[in-house]
Design a protein around this motif. Structure first.
Motif, PDB file in Angstrom:
ATOM      1  N   ARG A   1       0.973  -1.359  -0.034  1.00  0.00           N
ATOM      2  CA  ARG A   1      -0.032   0.098  -0.065  1.00  0.00           C
ATOM      3  C   ARG A   1       0.745   1.322   0.002  1.00  0.00           C
ATOM      4  O   ARG A   1       2.116   1.253   0.214  1.00  0.00           O
TER       5      ARG A   1
ATOM      6  N   ASP B   1       2.432   4.269   1.652  1.00  0.00           N
ATOM      7  CA  ASP B   1       2.718   4.736   2.891  1.00  0.00           C
ATOM      8  C   ASP B   1       4.060   5.769   2.605  1.00  0.00           C
ATOM      9  O   ASP B   1       4.632   5.676   1.757  1.00  0.00           O
ATOM     10  N   HIS B   2       4.241   6.472   3.620  1.00  0.00           N
ATOM     11  CA  HIS B   2       5.434   7.409   3.879  1.00  0.00           C
ATOM     12  C   HIS B   2       6.589   6.446   4.288  1.00  0.00           C
ATOM     13  O   HIS B   2       6.573   5.926   5.530  1.00  0.00           O
ATOM     14  N   SER B   3       7.823   6.681   3.711  1.00  0.00           N
ATOM     15  CA  SER B   3       9.051   6.210   3.979  1.00  0.00           C
ATOM     16  C   SER B   3       9.836   7.513   4.442  1.00  0.00           C
ATOM     17  O   SER B   3       9.962   8.553   3.847  1.00  0.00           O
TER      18      SER B   3
ATOM     19  N   SER C   1       6.543   9.589  -0.085  1.00  0.00           N
ATOM     20  CA  SER C   1       5.234   8.348  -0.034  1.00  0.00           C
ATOM     21  C   SER C   1       5.459   7.572  -1.404  1.00  0.00           C
ATOM     22  O   SER C   1       5.439   8.122  -2.379  1.00  0.00           O
TER      23      SER C   1
ATOM     24  N   TRP D   1       4.426   3.389  -2.982  1.00  0.00           N
ATOM     25  CA  TRP D   1       3.735   1.942  -2.780  1.00  0.00           C
ATOM     26  C   TRP D   1       4.800   0.983  -2.294  1.00  0.00           C
ATOM     27  O   TRP D   1       5.902   0.932  -2.757  1.00  0.00           O
TER      28      TRP D   1
ATOM     29  N   HIS E   1       4.305  -4.450   3.442  1.00  0.00           N
ATOM     30  CA  HIS E   1       4.307  -4.382   5.127  1.00  0.00           C
ATOM     31  C   HIS E   1       4.241  -5.671   5.311  1.00  0.00           C
ATOM     32  O   HIS E   1       3.635  -6.564   4.675  1.00  0.00           O
TER      33      HIS E   1
ATOM     34  N   ASP F   1       3.315  -5.781  10.459  1.00  0.00           N
ATOM     35  CA  ASP F   1       2.819  -4.523   9.653  1.00  0.00           C
ATOM     36  C   ASP F   1       4.182  -3.585   9.446  1.00  0.00           C
ATOM     37  O   ASP F   1       3.860  -2.418   9.300  1.00  0.00           O
TER      38      ASP F   1
ATOM     39  N   LYS G   1       7.109  -1.542   7.949  1.00  0.00           N
ATOM     40  CA  LYS G   1       7.439  -1.339   6.288  1.00  0.00           C
ATOM     41  C   LYS G   1       8.729  -1.929   5.988  1.00  0.00           C
ATOM     42  O   LYS G   1       9.510  -2.271   6.469  1.00  0.00           O
TER      43      LYS G   1
END
Length: 178
Positions: A84, A86-88, A94, A96, A99, A104, A106
């Motif tokens: 999904r 999400d921010h790195s 952010s 895809w 996880h 969960d 990253k």
């Protein structure tokens, strides 16, 4: 297709790869995903590409937002929300990403694409763990970051030309030693 991005790459087809790897945080065995793009390509704007895409190239998509609906459908069916947007903090943006199914955490692309990891197999056993689903295009990947992995490109080229038993690649396909 999803919303149009300023910078994009349009690929003739894409491949959604899946494999299993151990989570770096909880050590659970978890399913992970990667996307490869296959030419011919059309570029719009100035996408962030490490390599210039020849029409017969196979590129590894490292970041993209948005993803085309065709790719989202294939990944969504298998990932159950574990792949999904999400921010790195490391990348400072952010994208895809994977996880862990258990905790969960990253699982960034760098971790999965190092030699010997899920998407950089070094031997027949590593290639045998890969699953691939081909998606016919054309489809647009917005704001892409792309790289090149010669081993995966060779493996996908063999799938495309039918040099393996199952061209649809809905299950693990034996790789050849490179």
């Amino acid at each position: 297709m999803n919303a149009i991005a300023d910078n994009a790459i349009v690929a003739a087809k894409a491949w959604v790869l899946s494999a299993k790897t151990a989570c770096y945080q909880c050590h659970a065995n978890t399913k992970v995903f990667a996307i490869l793009l296959e030419g011919p390509f059309t570029l719009r704007g100035e996408p962030d590409l490490v390599v210039a895409p020849d029409d017969d190239a196979i590129l590894t998509l490292t970041t993209a937002a948005p993803l085309p609906n065709e790719a989202l459908a294939v990944i969504g069916e298998s990932s159950r929300g574990r792949y999904r947007l999400d921010h790195s903090h490391t990348a400072g943006s952010s994208y895809w990403m994977n996880h862990c199914e258990a905790c969960d955490a990253k699982l960034g692309d760098y971790y999965l694409e190092r030699p010997g990891e899920a998407f950089f197999p070094m031997d027949d056993e590593g290639f045998a763990q890969l699953h691939a689903t081909r998606i016919e295009g054309p489809m647009e990947f917005g704001e892409p970051g792309c790289g090149y992995n010669g081993a995966l490109a060779h493996w996908i080229a063999n799938l495309s030309t039918g040099q393996f038993d199952d061209v649809n690649a809905s299950h693990a396909i034996p790789g050849e030693r490179l």
